[in-house]
Design a protein around this motif. Structure first.
Motif, PDB file in Angstrom:
ATOM      1  N   MET B   1      44.523  27.791  35.760  1.00 38.42           N
ATOM      2  CA  MET B   1      44.913  29.031  36.623  1.00 38.42           C
ATOM      3  C   MET B   1      45.410  29.243  37.612  1.00 38.42           C
ATOM      4  O   MET B   1      45.702  27.972  38.302  1.00 38.42           O
ATOM      5  N   ILE B   2      46.397  30.174  37.740  1.00 42.38           N
ATOM      6  CA  ILE B   2      47.459  30.376  39.090  1.00 42.38           C
ATOM      7  C   ILE B   2      46.511  30.619  39.858  1.00 42.38           C
ATOM      8  O   ILE B   2      46.059  31.807  40.101  1.00 42.38           O
ATOM      9  N   GLU B   3      46.811  29.940  41.231  1.00 43.41           N
ATOM     10  CA  GLU B   3      46.113  30.122  42.448  1.00 43.41           C
ATOM     11  C   GLU B   3      47.074  31.162  43.346  1.00 43.41           C
ATOM     12  O   GLU B   3      48.114  30.748  43.924  1.00 43.41           O
ATOM     13  N   LEU B   4      46.401  32.137  43.536  1.00 45.63           N
ATOM     14  CA  LEU B   4      47.095  33.067  44.566  1.00 45.63           C
ATOM     15  C   LEU B   4      46.412  33.040  45.835  1.00 45.63           C
ATOM     16  O   LEU B   4      45.058  32.503  45.700  1.00 45.63           O
ATOM     17  N   ASN B   5      46.970  33.506  47.121  1.00 44.07           N
ATOM     18  CA  ASN B   5      46.346  33.216  48.092  1.00 44.07           C
ATOM     19  C   ASN B   5      46.012  34.928  48.579  1.00 44.07           C
ATOM     20  O   ASN B   5      46.560  35.512  49.148  1.00 44.07           O
ATOM     21  N   PHE B   6      44.500  34.723  48.370  1.00 42.32           N
ATOM     22  CA  PHE B   6      43.997  36.184  48.833  1.00 42.32           C
ATOM     23  C   PHE B   6      43.223  36.185  50.175  1.00 42.32           C
ATOM     24  O   PHE B   6      43.054  37.172  50.379  1.00 42.32           O
ATOM     25  N   LYS B   7      43.347  35.119  50.734  1.00 40.19           N
ATOM     26  CA  LYS B   7      42.597  34.913  52.165  1.00 40.19           C
ATOM     27  C   LYS B   7      43.176  35.662  53.339  1.00 40.19           C
ATOM     28  O   LYS B   7      42.488  36.285  54.028  1.00 40.19           O
ATOM     29  N   LYS B   8      44.560  35.792  53.320  1.00 40.54           N
ATOM     30  CA  LYS B   8      45.122  36.520  54.612  1.00 40.54           C
ATOM     31  C   LYS B   8      44.840  37.918  54.456  1.00 40.54           C
ATOM     32  O   LYS B   8      45.089  38.551  55.652  1.00 40.54           O
ATOM     33  N   THR B   9      44.548  38.540  53.396  1.00 41.70           N
ATOM     34  CA  THR B   9      44.489  39.870  53.448  1.00 41.70           C
ATOM     35  C   THR B   9      43.212  40.332  52.848  1.00 41.70           C
ATOM     36  O   THR B   9      43.006  41.672  52.313  1.00 41.70           O
ATOM     37  N   GLY B  10      42.183  39.818  53.006  1.00 40.65           N
ATOM     38  CA  GLY B  10      40.768  40.019  52.690  1.00 40.65           C
ATOM     39  C   GLY B  10      40.490  40.508  51.188  1.00 40.65           C
ATOM     40  O   GLY B  10      39.731  41.367  50.973  1.00 40.65           O
ATOM     41  N   GLY B  11      41.227  39.386  50.706  1.00 38.16           N
ATOM     42  CA  GLY B  11      40.875  39.635  48.972  1.00 38.16           C
ATOM     43  C   GLY B  11      41.611  40.455  48.152  1.00 38.16           C
ATOM     44  O   GLY B  11      41.727  40.437  47.021  1.00 38.16           O
ATOM     45  N   LEU B  12      42.681  40.948  48.748  1.00 41.65           N
ATOM     46  CA  LEU B  12      43.983  41.976  48.122  1.00 41.65           C
ATOM     47  C   LEU B  12      45.050  41.546  48.554  1.00 41.65           C
ATOM     48  O   LEU B  12      45.492  41.393  49.584  1.00 41.65           O
ATOM     49  N   ILE B  13      46.156  41.315  47.606  1.00 47.00           N
ATOM     50  CA  ILE B  13      47.461  41.230  47.957  1.00 47.00           C
ATOM     51  C   ILE B  13      48.319  42.211  47.445  1.00 47.00           C
ATOM     52  O   ILE B  13      47.955  42.925  46.201  1.00 47.00           O
ATOM     53  N   PRO B  14      49.415  42.570  48.030  1.00 44.66           N
ATOM     54  CA  PRO B  14      50.102  43.723  47.407  1.00 44.66           C
ATOM     55  C   PRO B  14      51.035  43.363  46.048  1.00 44.66           C
ATOM     56  O   PRO B  14      51.433  41.959  46.124  1.00 44.66           O
ATOM     57  N   ALA B  15      51.205  44.103  45.313  1.00 48.39           N
ATOM     58  CA  ALA B  15      51.839  43.801  43.953  1.00 48.39           C
ATOM     59  C   ALA B  15      53.023  45.028  43.906  1.00 48.39           C
ATOM     60  O   ALA B  15      52.721  46.155  44.114  1.00 48.39           O
ATOM     61  N   ILE B  16      54.275  44.634  43.939  1.00 52.12           N
ATOM     62  CA  ILE B  16      55.429  45.482  43.706  1.00 52.12           C
ATOM     63  C   ILE B  16      55.729  45.732  42.211  1.00 52.12           C
ATOM     64  O   ILE B  16      55.863  44.859  41.475  1.00 52.12           O
ATOM     65  N   ALA B  17      55.939  47.021  41.904  1.00 51.06           N
ATOM     66  CA  ALA B  17      56.544  47.205  40.543  1.00 51.06           C
ATOM     67  C   ALA B  17      57.911  47.457  40.495  1.00 51.06           C
ATOM     68  O   ALA B  17      58.322  48.578  41.446  1.00 51.06           O
ATOM     69  N   GLN B  18      58.636  46.740  40.054  1.00 43.84           N
ATOM     70  CA  GLN B  18      60.142  47.046  40.081  1.00 43.84           C
ATOM     71  C   GLN B  18      60.503  47.357  38.414  1.00 43.84           C
ATOM     72  O   GLN B  18      60.238  46.829  37.471  1.00 43.84           O
ATOM     73  N   ASP B  19      61.266  48.529  38.334  1.00 43.10           N
ATOM     74  CA  ASP B  19      62.096  48.508  37.014  1.00 43.10           C
ATOM     75  C   ASP B  19      62.878  47.614  36.437  1.00 43.10           C
ATOM     76  O   ASP B  19      63.595  47.008  37.052  1.00 43.10           O
ATOM     77  N   TYR B  20      62.448  46.913  35.419  1.00 43.61           N
ATOM     78  CA  TYR B  20      63.148  45.549  34.959  1.00 43.61           C
ATOM     79  C   TYR B  20      64.556  45.835  34.560  1.00 43.61           C
ATOM     80  O   TYR B  20      65.364  44.814  34.477  1.00 43.61           O
ATOM     81  N   ALA B  21      64.854  46.788  34.139  1.00 42.21           N
ATOM     82  CA  ALA B  21      66.165  47.134  33.854  1.00 42.21           C
ATOM     83  C   ALA B  21      67.409  47.616  34.758  1.00 42.21           C
ATOM     84  O   ALA B  21      68.303  47.151  35.244  1.00 42.21           O
ATOM     85  N   THR B  22      66.889  48.603  35.737  1.00 42.37           N
ATOM     86  CA  THR B  22      67.613  49.220  36.754  1.00 42.37           C
ATOM     87  C   THR B  22      67.388  48.318  38.130  1.00 42.37           C
ATOM     88  O   THR B  22      68.160  48.591  39.065  1.00 42.37           O
ATOM     89  N   GLY B  23      66.199  47.696  38.296  1.00 45.90           N
ATOM     90  CA  GLY B  23      65.906  47.118  39.626  1.00 45.90           C
ATOM     91  C   GLY B  23      65.144  48.205  40.811  1.00 45.90           C
ATOM     92  O   GLY B  23      64.956  47.805  41.835  1.00 45.90           O
TER      93      GLY B  23
END
Lengths: 125, 125
Positions: B1-23
């Motif tokens: 499993m890929i280990e992300l670090n959820f500790k610093k922000t209380g269980g949630l981390i930000p996720a950015i959605a970027q258009d794959y074609a235009t950026g």
């Protein structure tokens, strides 16, 4: 004053730094009101360092400052987008151009791209 | 499993959605481990809704799902970047293509661009 919503995340909101010319996402850091105000007035990306608990002018140690070209905020005023010119060519403390140099492929992480600078040379002078 | 670090922000981390074609940066939302796993396994951007306190498959109401083309994580494993195809042409619940439609100019906010859809028609059927 521009009113951002710091309530949902305990006083800090995420700020995305994007290369204003290429659209590449360079990094994400956090801002409090003071960091946002400093960014607005100086045109240099200024964040709040969660580890050091202080304002952090990006690049003050490495010289890789981010010259702010445009500031956007999102629909509910709780995320900042900075379009920046990345001085020195690299935003990441690892020496990579972007902090997002780990790509997920087939369930594991692959590092892509090569560091632009050697962090030991830059930070341990 | 890929280990992300959820500790610093209380269980949630930000996720950015970027258009794959235009950026273009479309939105920022939050993920817990379950949302991240669901995104990986379904290739549809799945976030954690802080207001509804539940998993949120983006577009499940509006039809504007985000087909995930690539996933990146940052240097310290606490931010996710999704490169997506935005189905329906708009990511924002206001009907704008991107949530970042507010630009700061001379100390005030100016809205740029026109909504792609009418939110009343989409959400109040």
């Amino acid at each position: 004053m521009i009113e951002l919503n710091f309530k949902k995340t305990g006083g800090l909101i995420p700020a995305i730094a994007q290369d204003y010319a290429t659209g590449e996402i360079l990094m994400l850091a956090y801002m409090n009101q003071e960091a946002f105000n400093a960014t607005l007035s100086s045109d240099k990306a200024t964040y709040y360092s969660r580890s050091r608990q202080t304002l952090w002018v990006k690049g003050e140690t490495s010289g890789n400052v981010q010259q702010v070209k445009e500031i956007r905020i999102d629909c509910d005023n709780d995320t900042v987008l900075l379009k920046v010119e990345q001085i020195g060519g690299a935003a990441c403390h690892t020496g990579h151009r972007s902090c997002f140099y780990k790509k997920i492929e087939n369930g594991s992480i692959r590092e892509i791209g090569e560091p632009v600078f050697d962090p030991e040379e830059v930070y341990n002078k």
